[in-house]
Write a protein that holds these residues in place. Structure first.
Motif, PDB file in Angstrom:
ATOM      1  N   ALA A   1       1.680  26.986   3.481  1.00 19.45           N
ATOM      2  CA  ALA A   1       0.949  26.371   4.593  1.00 19.45           C
ATOM      3  C   ALA A   1       0.422  24.992   4.229  1.00 19.45           C
ATOM      4  O   ALA A   1       0.242  24.136   5.099  1.00 19.45           O
ATOM      5  CB  ALA A   1      -0.194  27.274   5.028  1.00 19.45           C
ATOM      6  N   LYS A   2       0.180  24.780   2.937  1.00 18.61           N
ATOM      7  CA  LYS A   2      -0.367  23.507   2.467  1.00 18.61           C
ATOM      8  C   LYS A   2       0.664  22.658   1.728  1.00 18.61           C
ATOM      9  O   LYS A   2       0.342  21.589   1.228  1.00 18.61           O
ATOM     10  CB  LYS A   2      -1.560  23.752   1.548  1.00 18.61           C
ATOM     11  N   ASN A   3       1.902  23.150   1.654  1.00 16.08           N
ATOM     12  CA  ASN A   3       2.961  22.425   0.936  1.00 16.08           C
ATOM     13  C   ASN A   3       2.589  22.181  -0.527  1.00 16.08           C
ATOM     14  O   ASN A   3       2.850  21.095  -1.069  1.00 16.08           O
ATOM     15  CB  ASN A   3       3.283  21.094   1.632  1.00 16.08           C
ATOM     16  N   LEU A   4       1.997  23.165  -1.155  1.00 16.36           N
ATOM     17  CA  LEU A   4       1.540  23.013  -2.527  1.00 16.36           C
ATOM     18  C   LEU A   4       2.151  24.079  -3.433  1.00 16.36           C
ATOM     19  O   LEU A   4       2.329  25.228  -3.042  1.00 16.36           O
ATOM     20  CB  LEU A   4       0.018  23.125  -2.606  1.00 16.36           C
ATOM     21  N   VAL A   5       2.435  23.658  -4.647  1.00 20.60           N
ATOM     22  CA  VAL A   5       2.833  24.552  -5.719  1.00 20.60           C
ATOM     23  C   VAL A   5       1.855  24.339  -6.868  1.00 20.60           C
ATOM     24  O   VAL A   5       1.462  23.197  -7.149  1.00 20.60           O
ATOM     25  CB  VAL A   5       4.261  24.271  -6.211  1.00 20.60           C
ATOM     26  N   TYR A   6       1.484  25.418  -7.529  1.00 20.11           N
ATOM     27  CA  TYR A   6       0.501  25.335  -8.603  1.00 20.11           C
ATOM     28  C   TYR A   6       1.092  25.872  -9.905  1.00 20.11           C
ATOM     29  O   TYR A   6       1.987  26.717  -9.914  1.00 20.11           O
ATOM     30  CB  TYR A   6      -0.730  26.169  -8.266  1.00 20.11           C
ATOM     31  N   LEU A   7       0.522  25.392 -10.998  1.00 23.49           N
ATOM     32  CA  LEU A   7       0.802  25.973 -12.298  1.00 23.49           C
ATOM     33  C   LEU A   7      -0.539  26.142 -13.000  1.00 23.49           C
ATOM     34  O   LEU A   7      -1.150  25.152 -13.420  1.00 23.49           O
ATOM     35  CB  LEU A   7       1.739  25.102 -13.131  1.00 23.49           C
ATOM     36  N   GLN A   8      -0.990  27.374 -13.088  1.00 26.94           N
ATOM     37  CA  GLN A   8      -2.209  27.682 -13.822  1.00 26.94           C
ATOM     38  C   GLN A   8      -1.838  27.910 -15.276  1.00 26.94           C
ATOM     39  O   GLN A   8      -1.007  28.772 -15.569  1.00 26.94           O
ATOM     40  CB  GLN A   8      -2.882  28.929 -13.241  1.00 26.94           C
ATOM     41  N   MET A   9      -2.470  27.157 -16.156  1.00 29.35           N
ATOM     42  CA  MET A   9      -2.150  27.235 -17.578  1.00 29.35           C
ATOM     43  C   MET A   9      -3.395  27.653 -18.340  1.00 29.35           C
ATOM     44  O   MET A   9      -4.414  26.949 -18.313  1.00 29.35           O
ATOM     45  CB  MET A   9      -1.649  25.881 -18.084  1.00 29.35           C
ATOM     46  N   ASN A  10      -3.308  28.779 -18.999  1.00 30.52           N
ATOM     47  CA  ASN A  10      -4.417  29.307 -19.785  1.00 30.52           C
ATOM     48  C   ASN A  10      -4.037  29.392 -21.260  1.00 30.52           C
ATOM     49  O   ASN A  10      -2.859  29.324 -21.607  1.00 30.52           O
ATOM     50  CB  ASN A  10      -4.800  30.701 -19.279  1.00 30.52           C
TER      51      ASN A  10
ATOM     52  N   GLY B   1       2.745  35.147 -19.587  1.00 32.24           N
ATOM     53  CA  GLY B   1       1.447  35.704 -19.938  1.00 32.24           C
ATOM     54  C   GLY B   1       0.339  34.679 -20.037  1.00 32.24           C
ATOM     55  O   GLY B   1      -0.840  35.025 -19.972  1.00 32.24           O
ATOM     56  N   ARG B   2       0.692  33.411 -20.189  1.00 33.23           N
ATOM     57  CA  ARG B   2      -0.307  32.350 -20.266  1.00 33.23           C
ATOM     58  C   ARG B   2      -0.285  31.468 -19.027  1.00 33.23           C
ATOM     59  O   ARG B   2      -1.326  30.963 -18.615  1.00 33.23           O
ATOM     60  CB  ARG B   2      -0.068  31.479 -21.506  1.00 33.23           C
ATOM     61  N   PHE B   3       0.891  31.274 -18.457  1.00 32.00           N
ATOM     62  CA  PHE B   3       1.044  30.402 -17.301  1.00 32.00           C
ATOM     63  C   PHE B   3       1.333  31.242 -16.059  1.00 32.00           C
ATOM     64  O   PHE B   3       2.010  32.272 -16.141  1.00 32.00           O
ATOM     65  CB  PHE B   3       2.196  29.421 -17.509  1.00 32.00           C
ATOM     66  N   THR B   4       0.855  30.756 -14.914  1.00 38.98           N
ATOM     67  CA  THR B   4       1.126  31.415 -13.640  1.00 38.98           C
ATOM     68  C   THR B   4       1.525  30.379 -12.601  1.00 38.98           C
ATOM     69  O   THR B   4       0.777  29.424 -12.369  1.00 38.98           O
ATOM     70  CB  THR B   4      -0.094  32.188 -13.137  1.00 38.98           C
ATOM     71  N   ILE B   5       2.686  30.578 -12.000  1.00 41.14           N
ATOM     72  CA  ILE B   5       3.135  29.694 -10.930  1.00 41.14           C
ATOM     73  C   ILE B   5       2.842  30.370  -9.604  1.00 41.14           C
ATOM     74  O   ILE B   5       2.984  31.594  -9.459  1.00 41.14           O
ATOM     75  CB  ILE B   5       4.639  29.363 -11.074  1.00 41.14           C
ATOM     76  N   SER B   6       2.421  29.586  -8.630  1.00 42.51           N
ATOM     77  CA  SER B   6       2.142  30.110  -7.301  1.00 42.51           C
ATOM     78  C   SER B   6       2.393  29.012  -6.285  1.00 42.51           C
ATOM     79  O   SER B   6       2.585  27.848  -6.656  1.00 42.51           O
ATOM     80  CB  SER B   6       0.709  30.632  -7.189  1.00 42.51           C
ATOM     81  N   ARG B   7       2.377  29.378  -5.016  1.00 43.79           N
ATOM     82  CA  ARG B   7       2.608  28.378  -3.976  1.00 43.79           C
ATOM     83  C   ARG B   7       1.819  28.744  -2.733  1.00 43.79           C
ATOM     84  O   ARG B   7       1.521  29.919  -2.476  1.00 43.79           O
ATOM     85  CB  ARG B   7       4.095  28.249  -3.655  1.00 43.79           C
ATOM     86  N   ASP B   8       1.514  27.711  -1.970  1.00 42.20           N
ATOM     87  CA  ASP B   8       0.862  27.857  -0.674  1.00 42.20           C
ATOM     88  C   ASP B   8       1.726  27.102   0.324  1.00 42.20           C
ATOM     89  O   ASP B   8       1.627  25.870   0.436  1.00 42.20           O
ATOM     90  CB  ASP B   8      -0.554  27.297  -0.733  1.00 42.20           C
TER      91      ASP B   8
END
Length: 120
Positions: A75-84, A66-73
């Motif tokens: 095509a760009k070889n990237l993984v993200y962690l959005q932390m709110n 509910g606070r963090f969101t993991i995602s990936r791209d």
């Protein structure tokens, strides 16, 4: 060989947000599940979130859901962690990890980590 480099850490006030990025190398990145872990001072490394190779399935530790969101791209070889809604207890070194194979949760490859500090 898989190499992982995290970025995006820093100092933020409680209630703020950060987005971590993990840049990977290796032709098979898009076929691997990816994950984020963290380690606070004096504590063991703990699981934060993971995402399957397609990006369609995610799983979170209960305290981050509910606070963090993991995602990936892929095509760009990237993984993200959005932390709110960050809390002081989220202060830790955050690590990106890649699995050993498409259907494996053996986190074989690790980045060097990025520091996140949340002030109260």
């Amino acid at each position: 060989q898989v190499q992982l480099v995290e970025s995006g850490g820093g100092l933020v006030q409680a209630g703020g947000s950060l987005r971590l990025s993990c840049l990977t190398s290796g032709r098979t990145f898009s076929l691997r599940p990816m994950a984020w872990f963290r380690q606070a001072p004096g504590k063991e490394r703990e699981f934060v979130a993971r995402i399957d190779w397609t990006g369609s399935t995610t799983y979170y530790a209960s305290s981050m859901k509910g606070r963090f969101t993991i995602s990936r791209d892929n095509a760009k070889n990237l993984v993200y962690l959005q932390m709110n809604s960050l809390k002081p207890e989220d202060t830790a070194v955050y690590y990106c990890a890649a699995s050993s194979g498409t259907y494996s949760l053996d986190w074989r490859y690790w980045g060097q980590g990025t520091q996140v500090t949340v002030s109260s």
